[in-house]
Scaffold this active site. Structure first.
Site, PDB file in Angstrom:
ATOM      1  N   GLU A 147       1.534   6.929   3.440  1.00 43.32           N
ATOM      2  CA  GLU A 147       2.974   6.934   3.173  1.00 43.32           C
ATOM      3  C   GLU A 147       3.275   6.230   1.851  1.00 43.32           C
ATOM      4  O   GLU A 147       2.742   5.151   1.560  1.00 43.32           O
ATOM      5  CB  GLU A 147       3.677   6.215   4.328  1.00 43.32           C
ATOM      6  CG  GLU A 147       5.175   6.099   4.224  1.00 43.32           C
ATOM      7  CD  GLU A 147       5.784   5.396   5.437  1.00 43.32           C
ATOM      8  OE1 GLU A 147       7.019   5.394   5.549  1.00 43.32           O
ATOM      9  OE2 GLU A 147       5.019   4.848   6.277  1.00 43.32           O
TER      10      GLU A 147
ATOM     11  N   LYS B 194      10.568  12.205   6.177  1.00 42.97           N
ATOM     12  CA  LYS B 194      10.569  11.327   7.351  1.00 42.97           C
ATOM     13  C   LYS B 194      11.903  11.452   8.080  1.00 42.97           C
ATOM     14  O   LYS B 194      12.977  11.451   7.459  1.00 42.97           O
ATOM     15  CB  LYS B 194      10.338   9.884   6.905  1.00 42.97           C
ATOM     16  CG  LYS B 194      10.026   8.902   8.019  1.00 42.97           C
ATOM     17  CD  LYS B 194       9.589   7.570   7.420  1.00 42.97           C
ATOM     18  CE  LYS B 194       9.154   6.585   8.477  1.00 42.97           C
ATOM     19  NZ  LYS B 194       8.651   5.325   7.871  1.00 42.97           N
TER      20      LYS B 194
ATOM     21  N   CYS C  98       4.665   8.091   9.734  1.00 45.23           N
ATOM     22  CA  CYS C  98       4.692   6.796  10.422  1.00 45.23           C
ATOM     23  C   CYS C  98       5.585   6.795  11.669  1.00 45.23           C
ATOM     24  O   CYS C  98       5.200   7.297  12.712  1.00 45.23           O
ATOM     25  CB  CYS C  98       5.102   5.701   9.444  1.00 45.23           C
ATOM     26  SG  CYS C  98       4.505   4.050   9.924  1.00 45.23           S
TER      27      CYS C  98
END
Length: 552
Positions: free
Chosen positions: A41, A112, A148
């Site tokens: 990330e 994300k 994540c």
């Protein structure tokens, strides 16, 4: 397909350094015959960039770095965490994204969706969440890309979920087709106990959805955070196929046609104390070196806290780059001086002794006319600590060494420390390590031979700022103090709940009051490395001035 999962240690904002590192690993993946290289990330910028994201020049330099990466990609595809622009008329201006590129062009991007805003995370301050999750077809393999937190909302794991969206479920329902493999790129910090939870989440996704998972995590220290790496591959049975090294840069090559379970468990969570020690070594090394320093200095009191800090610093920076200074006062025992000297010899660090008696006498003489008929007390004790802090800062300034403070979490919590004294410095190495864990780590360091003198570990701790002083003259025994602090600080239990755990009401009330009234000290403390679920620092946001009392 052969996929390289690569955990890198970036420096925030050093775009040349970061993309040179990415290119280096791309070459290794290409030479290993891989079709796809996957990076963590925000690998281009480093995580977390915080308010640098509000600077147009930073974003432009980031875009230039991404363009160089994309143009330089040949004969291998790359999936990499990067910042992209949100182009709608409303919402935040940026996305936290994963971009897939090959042979000079971007093939796909995923943004994300679940932006954490708790503890040390504040992503909704900067990023706009994606509205949907879609799969991508690459070389006949349909990829389900998440970032994540996107995996951290499974109803089978969390009784109360933080988000009303489930990116994995949406990927499975994609009209274009469900994923054949899940890929999660992450910047997930280390903390005690988090590894088991993380792998439970991963295994649940794999088993329920009958999908393999590639998890690619950042490694390295960044300010107070320590990223452990430990990237891995799980098969559809939730078995770990392979795991990258912990606390080091590493690359794993995964063949998606051969996801067979390894014969032994790749990750050992039964020994967390060694993990904490390695985390602190990495965090110290990266904080010092990424800040532009190469050397460290610290006070050696002959106590266990400074001994542990010196041991960590010597491993992190090399013993030749560490100076330990003993600063005895009239109350310092000969045993403390001898233990400090022996520790320095055992570690191979540089060592000096400077008596502060003359300076201390000068302070007392200067102040005596203003303190008539006043018996010595905390003021005079703190003067000694502040003399030491000033002398250590002089070594720091003169020789370009970062001053490392040696206070532990238990002391920081209850204010058993001196502003502008033992709190002076650039990094608080063990500020998130409770005293009982300090002892465990010290014994671990001595597991093969005596490094920290055993007398240092075994004798009662003392600040030695007054005759016959012991920590437990003023504090509860650490066997009582540390569990109370853990319940209050990390589990958010109230005083009534802690008392119900079996602790004395008067002790609990005193400890909690000390924690609350010493917030002003901690606000002025140097940054500390985070290893527990709740550290002092920007992940714990309490008002400095408040007068809340429980059971109103």
């Amino acid at each position: 397909m052969k996929i390289a999962i690569i955990q890198t240690n970036p420096i925030i904002g050093d775009f040349k350094y970061n993309i040179d590192k990415i290119f280096h690993w791309i070459d290794k993946a290409r030479n290993a015959g891989c079709d796809l290289a996957v990076f963590p990330e925000l690998a281009v910028s480093g995580y977390p960039p915080q308010d640098l994201l509000e600077r147009p020049a930073f974003l432009q330099d980031h875009d230039n770095a991404v363009n160089l990466l994309v143009k330089g990609s040949t004969d291998i595809a790359v999936l990499c965490g990067a910042i992209t622009r949100h182009t709608a008329d409303t919402g935040k201006l940026l996305h936290n994204s994963a971009i897939l590129f090959e042979n000079g062009r971007i093939l796909a991007s995923a943004h994300k969706r679940l932006l954490p805003t708790y503890d040390v995370f504040d992503e909704s301050r900067y990023f706009e969440p994606a509205r949907e999750s879609k799969t991508f077809l690459y070389r006949g393999l349909r990829l389900g890309i998440t970032i994540c937190e996107d995996l951290w909302n499974d109803p089978a794991v969390f009784r109360r979920r933080l988000y009303d969206r489930d990116p994995v479920a949406d990927l499975l329902a994609d009209p274009a087709g469900p994923p054949e493999i899940l890929i999660n790129i992450a910047a997930s910090p280390f903390r005690i106990g988090a590894g088991r939870i993380k792998r439970e989440i991963f295994a649940t996704h794999c088993i329920r959805n009958k999908l393999p998972l590639l998890y690619v995590n950042q490694v390295g220290g960044q300010d107070s955070l320590i990223f452990e790496g430990l990237s891995l591959c799980m098969n559809s049975n939730g078995e770990i196929i392979a795991a990258a090294r912990q606390f080091e840069e590493d690359m794993l090559v995964i063949d998606t046609e051969r996801l067979v379970s390894s014969s032994k468990e790749a990750i050992d969570d039964d020994h967390e104390t060694p993990q904490v020690l390695e985390a602190l070594v990495l965090g110290t090394r990266d904080y010092v070196t990424k800040s532009g320093f190469s050397k460290g200095v610290l006070g050696l009191s002959g106590g266990v806290d400074s001994a542990l800090t010196a041991s960590i610093a010597a491993r992190a920076l090399g013993p030749e780059n560490i100076l330990g200074v003993a600063l005895p006062s009239p109350y310092t025992s000969q045993a403390s001086i001898d233990d400090a000297r022996l520790l320095a010899q055992n570690l191979g660090i540089n060592f000096e002794i400077i008596s502060i008696n003359y300076v201390f006498d000068a302070f007392l003489e200067t102040l005596d006319p203003f303190f008539p008929d006043q018996p010595p007390g905390v003021t005079e004790q703190n003067i000694q600590a502040r003399i030491r802090g000033n002398l250590l800062m002089a070594f720091s300034n003169k020789f370009g060494s970062l001053l490392l403070t040696t206070g532990n979490k238990s002391e920081m919590a209850v204010g058993y420390c001196t502003l502008y004294g033992d709190m002076s410095g650039g990094l608080a190495v063990i500020a998130d390590v409770p005293k009982l864990l300090v002892y465990k780590l010290s014994r671990l360091i001595n597991r093969k031979k005596e490094i920290i003198p055993w007398r240092t570990i075994e004798r009662p701790p003392s600040a030695e700022l007054a005759f016959n002083q012991k920590d437990q003259d003023d504090l509860p025994p650490y066997e009582i103090l540390d569990p109370i602090l853990a319940a209050y600080l990390e589990e958010n239990k109230g005083m009534a709940e802690i008392i119900q755990m079996g602790f004395d009401r008067e002790i609990v009330t005193d400890v909690v009051n000390r924690v609350n009234r010493n917030e002003y000290k901690r606000k002025q403390a140097p940054m500390g490395l985070k290893v527990t679920s709740k550290a002092f620092g920007y992940g714990r946001r309490y008002p400095t001035v408040e007068n809340y009392s429980e059971n109103f």
